[in-house]
Scaffold this active site. Structure first.
Site, mmCIF file in Angstrom:
data_model
loop_
_atom_site.group_PDB
_atom_site.id
_atom_site.type_symbol
_atom_site.label_atom_id
_atom_site.label_comp_id
_atom_site.label_asym_id
_atom_site.label_seq_id
_atom_site.Cartn_x
_atom_site.Cartn_y
_atom_site.Cartn_z
ATOM 1 N N PHE A 111 71.790 24.126 113.868
ATOM 2 C CA PHE A 111 70.870 24.808 112.967
ATOM 3 C C PHE A 111 70.200 23.861 111.982
ATOM 4 O O PHE A 111 69.121 24.137 111.465
ATOM 5 C CB PHE A 111 71.590 25.940 112.226
ATOM 6 C CG PHE A 111 72.353 25.543 110.998
ATOM 7 C CD1 PHE A 111 71.820 25.750 109.732
ATOM 8 C CD2 PHE A 111 73.625 24.993 111.092
ATOM 9 C CE1 PHE A 111 72.527 25.408 108.590
ATOM 10 C CE2 PHE A 111 74.337 24.645 109.952
ATOM 11 C CZ PHE A 111 73.788 24.856 108.703
ATOM 12 N N LYS A 112 70.823 22.709 111.741
ATOM 13 C CA LYS A 112 70.241 21.757 110.791
ATOM 14 C C LYS A 112 68.860 21.269 111.247
ATOM 15 O O LYS A 112 68.052 20.847 110.426
ATOM 16 C CB LYS A 112 71.173 20.566 110.595
ATOM 17 C CG LYS A 112 72.607 20.917 110.193
ATOM 18 C CD LYS A 112 72.675 21.521 108.812
ATOM 19 C CE LYS A 112 74.082 21.921 108.416
ATOM 20 N NZ LYS A 112 74.946 20.809 108.092
ATOM 21 N N ASP A 113 68.601 21.330 112.561
ATOM 22 C CA ASP A 113 67.294 20.898 113.059
ATOM 23 C C ASP A 113 66.149 21.716 112.464
ATOM 24 O O ASP A 113 65.037 21.208 112.305
ATOM 25 C CB ASP A 113 67.231 21.023 114.590
ATOM 26 C CG ASP A 113 68.101 20.016 115.311
ATOM 27 O OD1 ASP A 113 68.234 18.885 114.818
ATOM 28 O OD2 ASP A 113 68.654 20.365 116.371
#
Length: 463
Positions: A111-113
């Site tokens: 999800f950090k992307d």
């Protein structure tokens, strides 16, 4: 839009200066001076937008014309063109009222992307426009590092150093960081925990002269741009589910260790998105769940778990929530953070605790319960959860009311945590991009956990 510090000792600053500052120069965290308020008509119009179109509208509220709209649109479009799914963050229906928001379709399967593809492009844009040096310093419990590196690797004018706790991330997470061979990337494996890495980062950023001398910029969720980017998928998921369910009560269950992901949901709610309930899911490192349920914010003994990205005892975004909890009173926040530094705990009671419990429900998921949830969802829905998502699912199962519509945030692809999944005798096929990592050489430097050792590495790398 101007940005202010939770500790009140920084002059209001614009968006670009805020993202360059990262941690506020007074040691606090930057927040918008005013939270934009959305009308029902605006929310209705936003329901029809694609993900990039929605991101553009959200960012436009916070950038305040510092970046021309055409440039901002290109930044957004370029950032989300790297995702493997046309919806960027698709919503998957498992059962009546039960949804999973898949946030792992970006380049590093995490999800950090969603935030770091944008922030990487934003830093590159600022570097070009201002002819400035960007030296990024960050810490990771596993996913931030790979996403941040992927966002800026090979980009002119930018160097990045990432700290991760040595041998305390999954093998795939480690490989995603340490098999990158670009000259502008430095990986430091710190002998200690993620909390040690995070403490070093905050203390180095608090050393204002060192920060300015070496042009340090933040990539962790202390950077307000990270939070703003993550609010978008709450809006997007809410609209997708509302269209399918025709429901007026939609809750989100959020696995979180650093309080950034769920704070983004809180911010979206404060903007006017009618989220019914925010469910905070932790693993056995449960400082946040204890705070919500008991009013005590105090680190416990570190526990290694099957969800290592949440193996965090001190949540870096917690101070932002305190700021709003206490009516944007910077003096109170400063006092509470000084107390926490001196005594190692913050205790709240009475009406303040009731407000916390009105904002969040919370549940701490034990190791075996996490694995049991992976098994149960695989058997019932033929859907494989990673261990962090399993914590969110377990919390949802525990706290969501019968018939309530709940969206569980899926923060990573299960292939990133195969060690845990194999404990339940479930086999999976790695995506091609992940499988290829195992044949690449690793490049990392193992260091001790002192500020001076890290400084020495940084001075050599950034000079």
């Amino acid at each position: 839009m101007k940005y202010i510090s939770t500790r009140g000792q920084v002059s209001p600053t614009g968006f670009i200066d805020a993202i360059l500052m990262g941690l506020a120069d007074d040691g606090g965290l930057l927040v918008p001076k005013h939270i934009p308020q959305l009308s029902d008509d605006t929310l209705k119009q936003w329901q029809k937008l694609t993900y990039p179109e929605l991101a553009l509208e959200v960012f436009s509220l916070y950038v305040n014309n510092e970046i021309p709209r055409a440039d901002l649109k290109k930044l957004v479009d370029d950032s989300y063109a790297t995702f493997r799914h046309e919806d960027v963050t698709p919503v998957r229906r498992l059962d009546n009222g039960r949804y999973v928001l898949e946030l792992f379709h970006g380049p590093t399967f995490a999800f950090k992307d969603v935030a770091l593809q944008f922030l990487g492009n934003l830093y590159s844009y600022v570097s070009r426009k201002t002819n400035s040096i960007i030296h990024i310093l960050g810490a990771t419990s596993g996913d931030t590092g790979a996403s941040a590196i992927e966002g800026v690797r090979g980009k002119e004018g930018i160097r990045i150093c990432i700290l991760h706790p040595h041998q305390k991330v999954s093998k795939v997470q480690e490989l995603q960081m340490t098999t990158v061979n670009d000259a502008n990337v430095l990986n430091l494996a710190v002998e200690g925990t993620f909390d040690d890495c995070q403490r070093i980062i905050k203390e180095l950023f608090a050393d204002v002269s060192f920060k300015h001398r070496y042009h340090l910029r933040a990539i962790n969720s202390i950077n307000i741009a990270r939070i703003l980017a993550q609010t978008v998928y709450y809006f997007y998921a809410y609209f997708q589910v509302a269209n399918k369910e025709h429901a007026d009560k939609i809750s989100f269950s959020v696995p979180t260790g650093n309080f950034g992901d769920i704070f983004a949901g809180y911010l979206a709610q404060r903007m006017g998105l009618p989220i019914h309930k925010l469910i905070l899911a932790t693993n056995e490192n449960n400082i946040l769940a204890r705070f919500v349920n008991e009013g005590v914010y105090q680190p416990g003994a570190f526990r290694g778990t099957y969800s290592p990205s949440m193996d965090i005892q001190v949540a870096s975004n917690f101070e932002r929530y305190l700021f709003y909890l206490y009516g944007e009173d910077a003096d109170t926040v400063t006092s509470l953070m000084a107390q926490f530094k001196a005594e190692g705990r913050i205790v709240i009671t009475g009406d303040v605790l009731k407000r916390v419990q009105a904002d969040f429900s919370a549940y701490s998921v034990e190791n075996e319960e996490c694995l049991n949830t992976i098994s149960a969802y695989y058997e019932k829905y033929s859907y494989l959860l990673d261990p962090h998502t399993a914590c969110g699912a377990a919390a949802s199962d525990k706290l969501a009311a019968e018939g309530e519509v709940t969206v569980v945030l899926s923060t990573a692809h299960p292939a990133k945590f195969d060690e845990a999944i194999r404990l339940r005798n479930i086999s999976q096929t790695y995506p091609e991009q992940i499988q290829a990592l195992f044949d690449k050489p690793q490049i990392q430097t193992v260091v001790g956990g002192s500020n001076e050792e890290i400084k020495k590495q940084l001075v050599t790398f950034f000079n």
